[in-house]
Design a protein around this motif. Structure first.
Motif, PDB file in Angstrom:
ATOM      1  N   PHE A 159       0.785  -1.236   0.000  1.00  0.00           N
ATOM      2  CA  PHE A 159       0.000   0.000   0.000  1.00  0.00           C
ATOM      3  C   PHE A 159       0.818   1.289   0.000  1.00  0.00           C
ATOM      4  O   PHE A 159       0.241   2.362   0.160  1.00  0.00           O
ATOM      5  N   ALA A 160       2.147   1.218  -0.195  1.00  0.00           N
ATOM      6  CA  ALA A 160       2.948   2.445  -0.193  1.00  0.00           C
ATOM      7  C   ALA A 160       3.789   2.535  -1.455  1.00  0.00           C
ATOM      8  O   ALA A 160       4.785   1.821  -1.599  1.00  0.00           O
ATOM      9  N   GLY A 161       3.401   3.394  -2.372  1.00  0.00           N
ATOM     10  CA  GLY A 161       4.230   3.686  -3.532  1.00  0.00           C
ATOM     11  C   GLY A 161       4.163   2.654  -4.630  1.00  0.00           C
ATOM     12  O   GLY A 161       3.552   1.595  -4.489  1.00  0.00           O
ATOM     13  N   ASN A 162       4.839   2.978  -5.754  1.00  0.00           N
ATOM     14  CA  ASN A 162       4.798   2.130  -6.938  1.00  0.00           C
ATOM     15  C   ASN A 162       6.153   1.545  -7.313  1.00  0.00           C
ATOM     16  O   ASN A 162       6.264   0.848  -8.317  1.00  0.00           O
ATOM     17  N   ASP A 163       7.199   1.829  -6.538  1.00  0.00           N
ATOM     18  CA  ASP A 163       8.486   1.207  -6.836  1.00  0.00           C
ATOM     19  C   ASP A 163       8.403  -0.302  -6.605  1.00  0.00           C
ATOM     20  O   ASP A 163       7.721  -0.764  -5.689  1.00  0.00           O
ATOM     21  N   ASN A 164       9.108  -1.050  -7.445  1.00  0.00           N
ATOM     22  CA  ASN A 164       9.191  -2.500  -7.264  1.00  0.00           C
ATOM     23  C   ASN A 164      10.211  -2.797  -6.168  1.00  0.00           C
ATOM     24  O   ASN A 164      11.395  -2.516  -6.330  1.00  0.00           O
ATOM     25  N   LEU A 165       9.760  -3.360  -5.066  1.00  0.00           N
ATOM     26  CA  LEU A 165      10.644  -3.617  -3.932  1.00  0.00           C
ATOM     27  C   LEU A 165      11.257  -5.015  -3.955  1.00  0.00           C
ATOM     28  O   LEU A 165      11.992  -5.379  -3.038  1.00  0.00           O
ATOM     29  N   VAL A 166      10.966  -5.803  -4.985  1.00  0.00           N
ATOM     30  CA  VAL A 166      11.573  -7.138  -5.112  1.00  0.00           C
ATOM     31  C   VAL A 166      12.990  -6.967  -5.647  1.00  0.00           C
ATOM     32  O   VAL A 166      13.196  -6.446  -6.744  1.00  0.00           O
ATOM     33  N   ARG A 167      13.983  -7.423  -4.893  1.00  0.00           N
ATOM     34  CA  ARG A 167      15.379  -7.298  -5.317  1.00  0.00           C
ATOM     35  C   ARG A 167      15.887  -8.569  -5.968  1.00  0.00           C
ATOM     36  O   ARG A 167      16.432  -8.549  -7.063  1.00  0.00           O
ATOM     37  N   ASP A 168      15.729  -9.709  -5.276  1.00  0.00           N
ATOM     38  CA  ASP A 168      16.214 -10.994  -5.783  1.00  0.00           C
ATOM     39  C   ASP A 168      15.077 -12.007  -5.765  1.00  0.00           C
ATOM     40  O   ASP A 168      14.195 -11.950  -4.898  1.00  0.00           O
ATOM     41  N   VAL A 169      15.113 -12.950  -6.707  1.00  0.00           N
ATOM     42  CA  VAL A 169      14.088 -13.988  -6.802  1.00  0.00           C
ATOM     43  C   VAL A 169      14.760 -15.336  -7.041  1.00  0.00           C
ATOM     44  O   VAL A 169      15.657 -15.454  -7.894  1.00  0.00           O
ATOM     45  N   TYR A 170      14.311 -16.331  -6.291  1.00  0.00           N
ATOM     46  CA  TYR A 170      14.757 -17.716  -6.442  1.00  0.00           C
ATOM     47  C   TYR A 170      13.539 -18.575  -6.786  1.00  0.00           C
ATOM     48  O   TYR A 170      12.489 -18.439  -6.154  1.00  0.00           O
ATOM     49  N   VAL A 171      13.697 -19.443  -7.767  1.00  0.00           N
ATOM     50  CA  VAL A 171      12.644 -20.400  -8.120  1.00  0.00           C
ATOM     51  C   VAL A 171      13.246 -21.793  -8.054  1.00  0.00           C
ATOM     52  O   VAL A 171      14.238 -22.083  -8.727  1.00  0.00           O
ATOM     53  N   GLY A 172      12.671 -22.642  -7.207  1.00  0.00           N
ATOM     54  CA  GLY A 172      13.252 -23.960  -7.002  1.00  0.00           C
ATOM     55  C   GLY A 172      14.694 -23.868  -6.537  1.00  0.00           C
ATOM     56  O   GLY A 172      15.525 -24.716  -6.862  1.00  0.00           O
ATOM     57  N   GLY A 173      15.003 -22.838  -5.766  1.00  0.00           N
ATOM     58  CA  GLY A 173      16.345 -22.649  -5.236  1.00  0.00           C
ATOM     59  C   GLY A 173      17.336 -22.022  -6.188  1.00  0.00           C
ATOM     60  O   GLY A 173      18.458 -21.707  -5.789  1.00  0.00           O
ATOM     61  N   SER A 174      16.957 -21.817  -7.451  1.00  0.00           N
ATOM     62  CA  SER A 174      17.852 -21.199  -8.436  1.00  0.00           C
ATOM     63  C   SER A 174      17.534 -19.718  -8.574  1.00  0.00           C
ATOM     64  O   SER A 174      16.362 -19.346  -8.770  1.00  0.00           O
ATOM     65  N   GLN A 175      18.563 -18.887  -8.513  1.00  0.00           N
ATOM     66  CA  GLN A 175      18.325 -17.453  -8.620  1.00  0.00           C
ATOM     67  C   GLN A 175      18.050 -17.084 -10.068  1.00  0.00           C
ATOM     68  O   GLN A 175      18.797 -17.446 -10.984  1.00  0.00           O
ATOM     69  N   VAL A 176      16.955 -16.350 -10.285  1.00  0.00           N
ATOM     70  CA  VAL A 176      16.578 -15.921 -11.633  1.00  0.00           C
ATOM     71  C   VAL A 176      16.541 -14.403 -11.757  1.00  0.00           C
ATOM     72  O   VAL A 176      16.588 -13.874 -12.876  1.00  0.00           O
ATOM     73  N   VAL A 177      16.428 -13.701 -10.640  1.00  0.00           N
ATOM     74  CA  VAL A 177      16.452 -12.239 -10.623  1.00  0.00           C
ATOM     75  C   VAL A 177      17.481 -11.791  -9.598  1.00  0.00           C
ATOM     76  O   VAL A 177      17.499 -12.296  -8.471  1.00  0.00           O
ATOM     77  N   GLN A 178      18.336 -10.865 -10.002  1.00  0.00           N
ATOM     78  CA  GLN A 178      19.354 -10.322  -9.106  1.00  0.00           C
ATOM     79  C   GLN A 178      19.353  -8.805  -9.228  1.00  0.00           C
ATOM     80  O   GLN A 178      19.399  -8.251 -10.336  1.00  0.00           O
ATOM     81  N   ASP A 179      19.274  -8.139  -8.083  1.00  0.00           N
ATOM     82  CA  ASP A 179      19.244  -6.672  -8.052  1.00  0.00           C
ATOM     83  C   ASP A 179      18.181  -6.099  -8.977  1.00  0.00           C
ATOM     84  O   ASP A 179      18.386  -5.097  -9.668  1.00  0.00           O
ATOM     85  N   GLY A 180      17.019  -6.759  -8.999  1.00  0.00           N
ATOM     86  CA  GLY A 180      15.881  -6.255  -9.752  1.00  0.00           C
ATOM     87  C   GLY A 180      15.882  -6.572 -11.228  1.00  0.00           C
ATOM     88  O   GLY A 180      14.937  -6.206 -11.930  1.00  0.00           O
ATOM     89  N   LYS A 181      16.896  -7.278 -11.732  1.00  0.00           N
ATOM     90  CA  LYS A 181      16.976  -7.593 -13.153  1.00  0.00           C
ATOM     91  C   LYS A 181      16.970  -9.094 -13.356  1.00  0.00           C
ATOM     92  O   LYS A 181      17.647  -9.831 -12.639  1.00  0.00           O
ATOM     93  N   HIS A 182      16.214  -9.528 -14.359  1.00  0.00           N
ATOM     94  CA  HIS A 182      16.234 -10.940 -14.702  1.00  0.00           C
ATOM     95  C   HIS A 182      17.583 -11.271 -15.311  1.00  0.00           C
ATOM     96  O   HIS A 182      18.142 -10.502 -16.111  1.00  0.00           O
ATOM     97  N   LEU A 183      18.123 -12.422 -14.969  1.00  0.00           N
ATOM     98  CA  LEU A 183      19.470 -12.779 -15.397  1.00  0.00           C
ATOM     99  C   LEU A 183      19.578 -12.973 -16.904  1.00  0.00           C
ATOM    100  O   LEU A 183      20.668 -12.861 -17.472  1.00  0.00           O
ATOM    101  N   GLN A 184      18.454 -13.260 -17.578  1.00  0.00           N
ATOM    102  CA  GLN A 184      18.453 -13.425 -19.031  1.00  0.00           C
ATOM    103  C   GLN A 184      17.795 -12.240 -19.735  1.00  0.00           C
ATOM    104  O   GLN A 184      17.406 -12.336 -20.904  1.00  0.00           O
TER     105      GLN A 184
END
Length: 453
Positions: free
Chosen positions: A410-435
């Protein structure tokens, strides 16, 4: 890496401090170590929580977003939008649908979705014939999910009729056409794709496009435990047509069949009466709410307060992909109710008064159920699908963990997700998809070709 240390982890019981999460080579969580101490050289994350399931997606429509916002000579509606969507859908090739889906899934991952339920109905070629590999279009979408790291529940769509009463499909619906035998053949062709990241279910498109007899036959033939999704009661015109055809409302007609149970996801379910709200909740099915698309198309408001009071299960999806953010879906789910009811803090229950926390956890559970996969919890036996929020962002700086979800949603529109792991594998780092560079290049080429038509 097979473990991650969280200063604060969002576990099923709520936020817990000093948690180490362990997973195996298959990407399953095998230990959730509470009250742990960080190692001397161990990387520590501040806010870690489960990734969200996007329970309703038409991936190809990502390329249409923003292209239909021009008023026509007469009143615009879902039905006029559908005409434009059909014309667009006729041109997409297998290569293009993979490029579009990869772009979409990379965006969804960056915003916090880690799995998707793909309601897939572009089966045939532009002439209405099946490809040499009949499931090629679905295979391409699954390939895009694999390319990006997105978990997927592929739902081939049964689409036989243009409207109630088994009316013949229109010529501009030729790419969607499937009967019961054909849809089961597509499902069989996709069985080899099933793995820890991929499930295969089915989706009767709607009561307009599939008969009750067909739906019954498909459900009986589908392997046990697989997800079943359907569009239902999205528009008032659809409700009126169903009453004219059958004497019953769409959800009423479907519930009276006795087919609906926990495997089902009823997408939209916008126009329900009180009995239908109670019936869907009692069935154990999930209501698939797609707030940004429903707002974009002028569908209406889901009856959330009565559904919550009845113990109903729900999740969120991005549907036509005018947004790729679960935060926006949940925010506008709540704001729509506030506008409709002229009140505040609608989505809550006696045991959880924090609206953001209630919405996030309810959507996690509903989305996981709709996917047919073991998702939505940082718990042993579940997928290691995890989000790391940006604790350096001004919105979260110095934030107590118990206030994170309300603030994020409920606060602001910036994307606050920095890193994402799927099945233990990192797919997003520092807000950017690795591919991201390769995915964007393929998508750009695809869109230049489509816009030149």
């Amino acid at each position: 890496m097979s473990s991650l240390f969280a200063r604060h982890a969002c576990l099923p019981q709520g936020w817990v401090s000093n948690v180490r999460l362990h997973w195996n080579a298959r990407g399953e969580l095998i230990q959730v170590e509470q009250h742990a101490q960080p190692g001397a050289h161990e990387k520590q994350e501040t806010f870690v929580l489960p990734g969200m399931t996007n329970l309703h997606s038409h991936a190809f429509q990502r390329a249409l977003a923003g292209m239909t916002e021009m008023a026509g000579e007469s009143k615009d509606s879902f039905w006029t939008w559908r005409e434009l969507m059909y014309r667009y859908a006729l041109h997409i090739t297998p290569e293009q649908i993979q490029a579009i889906a990869a772009q979409l899934y990379s965006e969804c991952l960056r915003h916090g979705y880690t799995s998707v339920c793909e309601f897939h109905y572009l089966h045939r070629d532009i002439n209405g014939r099946f490809y040499a590999r009949p499931a090629e279009m679905a295979e391409r979408v699954i390939a895009a999910a694999s390319q990006t790291g997105m978990g997927i529940s592929m739902l081939p769509v049964l689409y036989s009729y243009a409207d109630f009463g088994e009316q013949a499909l229109r010529y501009d619906q030729r790419r969607f056409s499937t009967g019961v035998d054909e849809i089961m053949q597509l499902i069989d062709a996709l069985e080899a794709a099933r793995n820890d990241q991929v499930e295969i279910g089915v989706a009767p498109h709607s009561l307009r496009a599939a008969s009750m007899a067909q739906i019954r036959e498909v459900q009986a033939a589908l392997p046990a435990g697989r997800p079943i999704h359907i569009h239902i009661a999205e528009q008032q015109k659809e409700v009126d047509a169903c009453i004219a055809f059958s004497g019953r409302r769409p959800v009423e007609l479907l519930l009276d069949s006795g087919l609906v149970d926990q495997r089902w996801c009823l997408v939209h379910a916008t126009h329900l009466n009180k009995a239908e709200v109670q019936g869907v909740a009692a069935s154990g099915a999930v209501a698939g709410i797609c707030t940004t698309t429903e707002g974009n198309l002028g569908d209406g408001f889901f009856d959330l307060p009565d559904y919550i009071a009845a113990g109903g299960r729900f999740g969120v999806g991005s549907d036509s992909h005018v947004s790729q953010s679960p935060v926006e879906e949940l925010r506008w789910l709540e704001y729509g109710q506030r506008l409709r009811l002229q009140g505040r803090n609608i989505a809550s229950v006696a045991g959880q008064r924090k609206v953001g926390d209630f919405l996030w956890h309810a959507a996690l559970q509903g989305g996981a159920q709709a996917s047919g996969r073991k998702l939505g919890q940082l718990a042993v036996g579940y997928r290691a699908d995890m989000l790391v929020l940006d604790d350096q962002h001004p919105n979260l700086a110095g934030m107590r963990s118990e206030d994170v979800l309300n603030t994020w949603i409920f606060a602001g529109n910036d994307n606050l997700v920095r890193d994402v792991y799927v099945g233990g594998s990192q797919v997003v780092q520092d807000g950017k998809h690795l591919q991201q560079p390769a995915i964007q290049a393929a998508y750009g080429a695809c869109m230049r070709a489509l816009r030149a038509l």
